[in-house]
Design a protein around this motif. Structure first.
Motif, PDB file in Angstrom:
ATOM      1  N   GLU A 175      48.540  13.385 -14.685  1.00  0.00           N
ATOM      2  CA  GLU A 175      49.268  14.529 -14.135  1.00  0.00           C
ATOM      3  C   GLU A 175      50.698  14.143 -13.771  1.00  0.00           C
ATOM      4  OE1 GLU A 175      46.032  13.897 -13.095  1.00  0.00           O
ATOM      5  OE2 GLU A 175      45.175  15.585 -14.197  1.00  0.00           O
ATOM      6  N   LYS A 176      50.865  12.939 -13.243  1.00  0.00           N
ATOM      7  CA  LYS A 176      52.215  12.469 -12.889  1.00  0.00           C
ATOM      8  C   LYS A 176      53.089  12.390 -14.149  1.00  0.00           C
ATOM      9  CE  LYS A 176      54.750   8.710 -10.617  1.00  0.00           C
ATOM     10  NZ  LYS A 176      55.968   9.466 -10.678  1.00  0.00           N
ATOM     11  N   LEU A 177      52.519  11.915 -15.236  1.00  0.00           N
ATOM     12  CA  LEU A 177      53.266  11.851 -16.498  1.00  0.00           C
ATOM     13  C   LEU A 177      53.679  13.246 -16.961  1.00  0.00           C
ATOM     14  CD1 LEU A 177      51.174   9.121 -18.327  1.00  0.00           C
ATOM     15  CD2 LEU A 177      53.590   8.943 -17.764  1.00  0.00           C
ATOM     16  N   LEU A 178      52.772  14.209 -16.816  1.00  0.00           N
ATOM     17  CA  LEU A 178      53.090  15.578 -17.213  1.00  0.00           C
ATOM     18  C   LEU A 178      54.216  16.144 -16.350  1.00  0.00           C
ATOM     19  CD1 LEU A 178      52.518  18.032 -18.978  1.00  0.00           C
ATOM     20  CD2 LEU A 178      50.734  18.696 -17.356  1.00  0.00           C
ATOM     21  N   GLU A 179      54.134  15.908 -15.048  1.00  0.00           N
ATOM     22  CA  GLU A 179      55.190  16.381 -14.141  1.00  0.00           C
ATOM     23  C   GLU A 179      56.524  15.719 -14.470  1.00  0.00           C
ATOM     24  OE1 GLU A 179      55.265  18.837 -11.829  1.00  0.00           O
ATOM     25  OE2 GLU A 179      53.302  19.292 -12.703  1.00  0.00           O
ATOM     26  N   ASP A 180      56.495  14.418 -14.725  1.00  0.00           N
ATOM     27  CA  ASP A 180      57.724  13.696 -15.069  1.00  0.00           C
ATOM     28  C   ASP A 180      58.310  14.198 -16.383  1.00  0.00           C
ATOM     29  OD1 ASP A 180      57.428  12.280 -12.752  1.00  0.00           O
ATOM     30  OD2 ASP A 180      56.876  10.387 -13.707  1.00  0.00           O
ATOM     31  N   LEU A 181      57.444  14.565 -17.310  1.00  0.00           N
ATOM     32  CA  LEU A 181      57.905  15.119 -18.580  1.00  0.00           C
ATOM     33  C   LEU A 181      58.642  16.435 -18.344  1.00  0.00           C
ATOM     34  CD1 LEU A 181      58.032  15.067 -21.678  1.00  0.00           C
ATOM     35  CD2 LEU A 181      55.797  16.187 -21.699  1.00  0.00           C
ATOM     36  N   LYS A 182      58.042  17.292 -17.529  1.00  0.00           N
ATOM     37  CA  LYS A 182      58.680  18.576 -17.217  1.00  0.00           C
ATOM     38  C   LYS A 182      60.030  18.364 -16.530  1.00  0.00           C
ATOM     39  CE  LYS A 182      54.334  21.095 -16.684  1.00  0.00           C
ATOM     40  NZ  LYS A 182      53.420  21.703 -15.703  1.00  0.00           N
ATOM     41  N   GLU A 183      60.054  17.453 -15.554  1.00  0.00           N
ATOM     42  CA  GLU A 183      61.296  17.169 -14.817  1.00  0.00           C
ATOM     43  C   GLU A 183      62.381  16.626 -15.746  1.00  0.00           C
ATOM     44  OE1 GLU A 183      62.235  17.758 -11.598  1.00  0.00           O
ATOM     45  OE2 GLU A 183      60.361  18.897 -11.530  1.00  0.00           O
ATOM     46  N   SER A 184      62.005  15.721 -16.630  1.00  0.00           N
ATOM     47  CA  SER A 184      62.999  15.130 -17.532  1.00  0.00           C
ATOM     48  C   SER A 184      63.517  16.164 -18.534  1.00  0.00           C
ATOM     49  CB  SER A 184      62.426  13.904 -18.250  1.00  0.00           C
ATOM     50  OG  SER A 184      61.324  14.268 -19.045  1.00  0.00           O
ATOM     51  N   MET A 185      62.670  17.115 -18.897  1.00  0.00           N
ATOM     52  CA  MET A 185      63.119  18.177 -19.799  1.00  0.00           C
ATOM     53  C   MET A 185      64.088  19.115 -19.064  1.00  0.00           C
ATOM     54  SD  MET A 185      59.565  18.912 -21.791  1.00  0.00           S
ATOM     55  CE  MET A 185      60.078  19.849 -23.205  1.00  0.00           C
TER      56      MET A 185
END
Length: 148
Positions: A4-14
């Motif tokens: 989930e942290k990876l998914l959140e970080d992906l959204k933030e980086s996008m």
């Protein structure tokens, strides 16, 4: 959970248009999904850490090649990617901490010579995990076993 942290970080980086971070996180997520699909399992956080450690190792190996060839553009990119991957890994052991842990493992196993390196390495990888890379673990194990 790390997934989930990876998914959140992906959204933030996008959202932040951080292309390198987005690419690194996407690559890790793709590796996770590939393993889940191939093995038909749900990966645990410890397995995700192993995947990230492997990806970091690949980049460190590639970094050496880029340094030999003088590719400054790729060197900078690899350093950034390694830094991002290290954020997801557990704190790396210092050489002193690693030596102490390896000494404990060797004592516990009763290893007395370099012939016992296989058992020592197996136990060390289980115990230490991604807190130290395999090359460092191997070097310390050999150093200790050669002095037995």
């Amino acid at each position: 959970m790390l997934k989930e942290k990876l998914l959140e970080d992906l959204k933030e980086s996008m959202k932040g248009k951080n292309v390198i971070r987005k690419n690194v996180v996407q690559m890790v997520r793709a590796a996770i999904l590939q393993i889940e699909k191939d093995k038909k399992i749900e990966v645990s956080d410890s397995q995700i850490v192993e995947i990230i450690a492997k990806e970091a190792k690949k980049r460190k190996d590639a970094l050496e090649d880029y340094q030999k060839s003088g590719r400054e553009d790729l060197i900078e990119q690899m350093n950034q990617e390694i830094k991002i991957l290290n954020e997801y890994l557990p704190k790396q052991l210092t050489e002193e901490e690693l030596t102490q842990k390896m000494q404990e493992i060797i004592t516990e196993l009763g290893a007395t010579s370099i012939k016992d390196i296989g058992a020592v390495m197996k136990k060390a990888k289980e115990t230490i995990g991604a807190a130290a890379n395999g090359k460092a673990i191997n070097e310390v194990a050999k150093k200790i076993l050669n002095n037995c």
